[in-house]
Design an enzyme around this catalytic site. Structure first.
Site, PDB file in Angstrom:
ATOM      1  N   ASN A 105      51.915 -44.742 -26.233  1.00  0.00           N
ATOM      2  CA  ASN A 105      52.593 -44.526 -28.049  1.00  0.00           C
ATOM      3  C   ASN A 105      52.863 -43.132 -27.438  1.00  0.00           C
ATOM      4  OD1 ASN A 105      52.849 -46.666 -30.579  1.00  0.00           O
ATOM      5  ND2 ASN A 105      50.842 -47.004 -29.285  1.00  0.00           N
TER       6      ASN A 105
ATOM      7  N   ARG B 116      47.580 -73.354 -32.019  1.00  0.00           N
ATOM      8  CA  ARG B 116      46.658 -72.449 -31.924  1.00  0.00           C
ATOM      9  C   ARG B 116      46.759 -72.170 -30.261  1.00  0.00           C
ATOM     10  NH1 ARG B 116      42.407 -76.007 -34.410  1.00  0.00           N
ATOM     11  NH2 ARG B 116      41.780 -75.624 -35.648  1.00  0.00           N
TER      12      ARG B 116
ATOM     13  N   ARG C  10      45.166 -47.811 -23.820  1.00  0.00           N
ATOM     14  CA  ARG C  10      46.485 -48.194 -24.041  1.00  0.00           C
ATOM     15  C   ARG C  10      47.720 -47.403 -24.996  1.00  0.00           C
ATOM     16  NH1 ARG C  10      48.151 -55.316 -25.440  1.00  0.00           N
ATOM     17  NH2 ARG C  10      50.821 -54.514 -25.154  1.00  0.00           N
TER      18      ARG C  10
ATOM     19  N   LYS D  56      51.811 -57.441 -26.650  1.00  0.00           N
ATOM     20  CA  LYS D  56      52.000 -57.750 -28.577  1.00  0.00           C
ATOM     21  C   LYS D  56      52.466 -58.525 -29.296  1.00  0.00           C
ATOM     22  CE  LYS D  56      49.723 -53.175 -28.912  1.00  0.00           C
ATOM     23  NZ  LYS D  56      50.074 -51.860 -29.286  1.00  0.00           N
TER      24      LYS D  56
ATOM     25  N   GLU E  20      61.632 -45.715 -22.766  1.00  0.00           N
ATOM     26  CA  GLU E  20      60.525 -45.888 -22.211  1.00  0.00           C
ATOM     27  C   GLU E  20      60.108 -45.400 -20.837  1.00  0.00           C
ATOM     28  OE1 GLU E  20      58.660 -47.338 -24.846  1.00  0.00           O
ATOM     29  OE2 GLU E  20      59.600 -47.803 -26.682  1.00  0.00           O
TER      30      GLU E  20
ATOM     31  N   HIS F 160      58.088 -43.237 -34.807  1.00  0.00           N
ATOM     32  CA  HIS F 160      57.949 -44.008 -35.329  1.00  0.00           C
ATOM     33  C   HIS F 160      58.406 -43.190 -37.007  1.00  0.00           C
ATOM     34  CE1 HIS F 160      55.428 -47.519 -32.959  1.00  0.00           C
ATOM     35  NE2 HIS F 160      56.857 -47.175 -33.597  1.00  0.00           N
TER      36      HIS F 160
ATOM     37  N   LYS G 298      52.689 -50.476 -17.661  1.00  0.00           N
ATOM     38  CA  LYS G 298      51.797 -51.561 -18.796  1.00  0.00           C
ATOM     39  C   LYS G 298      51.186 -51.837 -17.878  1.00  0.00           C
ATOM     40  CE  LYS G 298      53.495 -53.010 -22.953  1.00  0.00           C
ATOM     41  NZ  LYS G 298      53.924 -53.380 -24.172  1.00  0.00           N
TER      42      LYS G 298
ATOM     43  N   HIS H  59      65.132 -48.088 -32.212  1.00  0.00           N
ATOM     44  CA  HIS H  59      63.606 -47.390 -31.465  1.00  0.00           C
ATOM     45  C   HIS H  59      63.173 -46.733 -30.221  1.00  0.00           C
ATOM     46  CE1 HIS H  59      59.150 -48.756 -31.560  1.00  0.00           C
ATOM     47  NE2 HIS H  59      59.726 -48.853 -29.793  1.00  0.00           N
TER      48      HIS H  59
ATOM     49  N   HIS I 204      55.887 -42.512 -30.003  1.00  0.00           N
ATOM     50  CA  HIS I 204      55.391 -42.864 -30.758  1.00  0.00           C
ATOM     51  C   HIS I 204      55.404 -42.446 -31.999  1.00  0.00           C
ATOM     52  CE1 HIS I 204      56.815 -45.981 -27.343  1.00  0.00           C
ATOM     53  NE2 HIS I 204      57.021 -45.925 -27.840  1.00  0.00           N
TER      54      HIS I 204
ATOM     55  N   GLU J  73      44.063 -52.793 -26.856  1.00  0.00           N
ATOM     56  CA  GLU J  73      44.613 -51.200 -27.129  1.00  0.00           C
ATOM     57  C   GLU J  73      42.855 -50.860 -27.732  1.00  0.00           C
ATOM     58  OE1 GLU J  73      48.010 -49.325 -28.987  1.00  0.00           O
ATOM     59  OE2 GLU J  73      47.578 -50.985 -30.333  1.00  0.00           O
TER      60      GLU J  73
HETATM   61  P1  NAD Z   1      66.189 -56.681 -29.748  1.00  0.00           P
HETATM   62  O1  NAD Z   1      65.748 -58.118 -29.620  1.00  0.00           O
HETATM   63  O2  NAD Z   1      67.072 -56.220 -31.474  1.00  0.00           O
HETATM   64  O3  NAD Z   1      67.391 -56.298 -29.569  1.00  0.00           O
HETATM   65  C1  NAD Z   1      69.067 -55.913 -29.703  1.00  0.00           C
HETATM   66  C2  NAD Z   1      70.366 -56.294 -29.389  1.00  0.00           C
HETATM   67  O4  NAD Z   1      71.351 -56.501 -28.354  1.00  0.00           O
HETATM   68  C3  NAD Z   1      70.024 -57.238 -30.277  1.00  0.00           C
HETATM   69  O5  NAD Z   1      71.517 -57.372 -30.954  1.00  0.00           O
HETATM   70  C4  NAD Z   1      70.592 -58.727 -28.751  1.00  0.00           C
HETATM   71  O6  NAD Z   1      71.660 -59.769 -29.654  1.00  0.00           O
HETATM   72  C5  NAD Z   1      70.965 -57.764 -28.726  1.00  0.00           C
HETATM   73  N1  NAD Z   1      70.632 -57.835 -27.035  1.00  0.00           N
HETATM   74  C6  NAD Z   1      69.579 -58.689 -26.486  1.00  0.00           C
HETATM   75  N2  NAD Z   1      69.702 -58.855 -25.202  1.00  0.00           N
HETATM   76  C7  NAD Z   1      71.718 -58.864 -24.436  1.00  0.00           C
HETATM   77  C8  NAD Z   1      72.137 -58.469 -23.644  1.00  0.00           C
HETATM   78  N3  NAD Z   1      71.765 -59.486 -22.610  1.00  0.00           N
HETATM   79  N4  NAD Z   1      73.634 -58.844 -23.314  1.00  0.00           N
HETATM   80  C9  NAD Z   1      73.696 -58.784 -24.996  1.00  0.00           C
HETATM   81  N5  NAD Z   1      73.330 -58.442 -26.138  1.00  0.00           N
HETATM   82  C10 NAD Z   1      72.423 -58.795 -26.332  1.00  0.00           C
HETATM   83  O7  NAD Z   1      65.949 -55.345 -29.863  1.00  0.00           O
HETATM   84  P2  NAD Z   1      64.294 -55.203 -28.545  1.00  0.00           P
HETATM   85  O8  NAD Z   1      65.486 -53.515 -28.593  1.00  0.00           O
HETATM   86  O9  NAD Z   1      64.975 -55.743 -27.312  1.00  0.00           O
HETATM   87  O10 NAD Z   1      63.299 -54.699 -29.471  1.00  0.00           O
HETATM   88  C11 NAD Z   1      63.099 -53.964 -30.339  1.00  0.00           C
HETATM   89  C12 NAD Z   1      61.547 -54.946 -30.655  1.00  0.00           C
HETATM   90  O11 NAD Z   1      60.683 -55.134 -29.748  1.00  0.00           O
HETATM   91  C13 NAD Z   1      61.358 -54.523 -32.248  1.00  0.00           C
HETATM   92  O12 NAD Z   1      61.028 -55.429 -33.448  1.00  0.00           O
HETATM   93  C14 NAD Z   1      59.993 -53.227 -31.777  1.00  0.00           C
HETATM   94  O13 NAD Z   1      59.098 -53.203 -32.607  1.00  0.00           O
HETATM   95  C15 NAD Z   1      59.425 -54.528 -30.960  1.00  0.00           C
HETATM   96  N6  NAD Z   1      58.596 -54.314 -29.417  1.00  0.00           N
HETATM   97  C16 NAD Z   1      57.891 -54.684 -29.390  1.00  0.00           C
HETATM   98  C17 NAD Z   1      57.029 -54.685 -28.703  1.00  0.00           C
HETATM   99  C18 NAD Z   1      55.618 -55.091 -27.706  1.00  0.00           C
HETATM  100  O14 NAD Z   1      54.563 -54.154 -27.181  1.00  0.00           O
HETATM  101  N7  NAD Z   1      55.550 -56.320 -27.861  1.00  0.00           N
HETATM  102  C19 NAD Z   1      57.030 -53.321 -27.753  1.00  0.00           C
HETATM  103  C20 NAD Z   1      58.108 -52.427 -28.282  1.00  0.00           C
HETATM  104  C21 NAD Z   1      58.944 -53.692 -28.871  1.00  0.00           C
HETATM  105  N1  GLY Z   2      54.081 -50.624 -26.584  1.00  0.00           N
HETATM  106  C1  GLY Z   2      52.655 -50.478 -26.581  1.00  0.00           C
HETATM  107  C2  GLY Z   2      52.171 -51.255 -26.266  1.00  0.00           C
HETATM  108  O1  GLY Z   2      52.926 -52.593 -26.003  1.00  0.00           O
HETATM  109  O2  GLY Z   2      51.454 -51.385 -26.480  1.00  0.00           O
END
Ligand code: NAD
Ligand code: GLY
Length: 375
Positions: free
Chosen positions: A251, A127, A247, A149, A191, A258, A233, A272, A254, A243
């Site tokens: 987006n 939990r 919040r 999130k 972003e 999306h 943020k 993305h 987005h 949200e």
């Molecule tokens: P990712 O985590 O897939 O990383 C992108 C690539 O970069 C991967 O291949 C990873 O292995 C590589 N990588 C990471 N750090 C590295 C480094 N320092 N050097 C070399 N390679 C490296 O992608 P991302 O763009 O970081 O994240 C995308 C994800 O985030 C999506 O799943 C999306 O839905 C999520 N997201 C979440 C939120 C949230 O608020 N929680 C907001 C935006 C996006």
């Molecule tokens: N990435 C959008 C949020 O965190 O609300």
């Protein structure tokens, strides 16, 4: 936001769940010292991906062990496919097998994929166990590691199963970004531009002058861009953690973005952040069509995105050309939808985004048909 040369700190104000985001170089190498007050056992759990592990795990492990902290590490394959029920189950099973308890610390060390999966694992584990985010992509440093999130994907769509679960600290080490592929850097830059467009015209002006330094990872510029983005943020999350309203501004771009990702079936030729680049430009241009934003402001938005090497014209979107009706179909699935009503984030100018309560999809479809043919 506190400022030094290239080290900065931003606080996310959430009452008893408030936390700091440290930003700058050298944080991973000093992780043990920085986190010492928060570590109650001489052992922490790290979830990372195989790529990040190969390049940076030794640095984090050394940073922790120099403060007498041992590590247990679980590596997932890199990529979106790891945000799955199967990987969540494996991660939780691994934590249980190693006797993780609520007061143990779980460090999410990677991009948004690792952050979202590890965050959800931490939320569910007994939990809730202590979570620290150590984001290694630019996108994760300016967006996904902050705000709580967490999610996995389901066959029915992206991020459909998740929680709000805040970390107790975020370490955004800008040294990590030096090994990031250029496309991933650009995806994070989209972003960053978003925050200027939402509510910070001064930051947008700053990006017009300093965007190339940010992408060149000039130490002062990258730390400033990450810090201003995190502060933006943090402000929005502090006002509306779950949200219920404001919040949704995060987006901006987005709903269009999306839809492009979904129409492209999430293929890796459209990241993305790249989709967000198209989406931001489309949101500005659609705002112009509605008479909300003047044309020169929308053009400035396009230029700042293109300065960062992002494509903005729909006709150039990988996987296209997309039928406008198909994109609208995906836009209607937006998670912000309330029944048939889908709000759309639009803007009255640079730094003046707002939540338009209901998109007129007949008009949006006309707009997208015109954009598609480059009119
Ligand atoms: P990712 O985590 O897939 O990383 C992108 C690539 O970069 C991967 O291949 C990873 O292995 C590589 N990588 C990471 N750090 C590295 C480094 N320092 N050097 C070399 N390679 C490296 O992608 P991302 O763009 O970081 O994240 C995308 C994800 O985030 C999506 O799943 C999306 O839905 C999520 N997201 C979440 C939120 C949230 O608020 N929680 C907001 C935006 C996006
Ligand atoms: N990435 C959008 C949020 O965190 O609300």
């Amino acid at each position: 936001m506190t400022q030094g040369e290239s080290r900065q700190r931003v606080r996310v104000e959430l009452g008893t769940r408030s936390y700091d985001i440290d930003i700058g170089p050298g944080l991973v190498a000093s992780a043990g010292e920085i986190l010492s007050d928060l570590i109650v056992r001489p052992r922490v759990f790290i979830i990372t991906d195989e790529t990040v592990a190969k390049i940076h795990l030794g640095n984090l492990t050394a940073g922790l062990s120099s403060a007498g902290v041992a590590v247990e590490t679980f590596e997932i394959p890199p990529g979106e496919a790891s945000k799955s029920f199967a990987h969540l189950e494996q991660t939780l099973a691994w934590l249980l097998a190693h006797g993780a308890g609520r007061d143990d610390m779980l460090i999410a060390f990677g991009g948004g994929v690792v952050g979202d999966l590890a965050g959800l694992s931490a939320a569910l584990m007994k939990r809730g166990m202590t979570l620290v985010q150590v984001p290694t992509t630019l996108l994760a440093q300016v967006d996904s590691s902050v705000g709580g999130k967490t999610a996995i994907n389901m066959p029915q769509g992206k991020n459909l199963v998740g929680t709000f679960y805040q970390p107790i600290r975020v370490l955004a080490d800008t040294d990590m970004l030096t090994t990031l592929p250029e496309r991933e850097l650009r995806a994070g830059y989209a972003e960053i531009v978003k925050y200027g467009l939402i509510d910070d015209a001064d930051f947008f002006d700053w990006l017009e002058d300093n965007g190339t330094d940010v992408l060149a990872l000039e130490p002062g510029a990258i730390a400033q861009a990450v810090a201003v983005s995190c502060a933006a943020k943090a402000r929005i999350v502090a006002a509306d953690e779950r949200e219920a309203g404001q919040r949704a501004l995060l987006n901006l771009g987005h709903t269009f973005g999306h839809a492009l990702e979904a129409a492209n079936q999430y293929r890796p030729d459209l990241l993305h952040g790249e989709a967000v680049g198209f989406g931001l430009s489309l949101a500005c241009r659609y705002s112009t069509r509605l008479g909300l934003m003047n044309e020169s402001a929308a053009e400035r938005a396009r230029q700042v995105l293109e300065l960062g090497g992002l494509e903005t014209r729909l006709s150039a979107c990988p996987g296209g050309p997309y039928a406008a009706a198909d994109l609208v179909h995906h836009m209607r699935q937006d998670k912000k939808a309330r029944g048939a009503h889908v709000p759309l984030i639009l803007t009255r100018g640079i730094g003046q985004a707002f939540i338009h309560p209901e998109a007129d999809f007949t008009d949006v479809e006309h707009f997208l048909s015109e954009e598609r043919s480059g009119l």
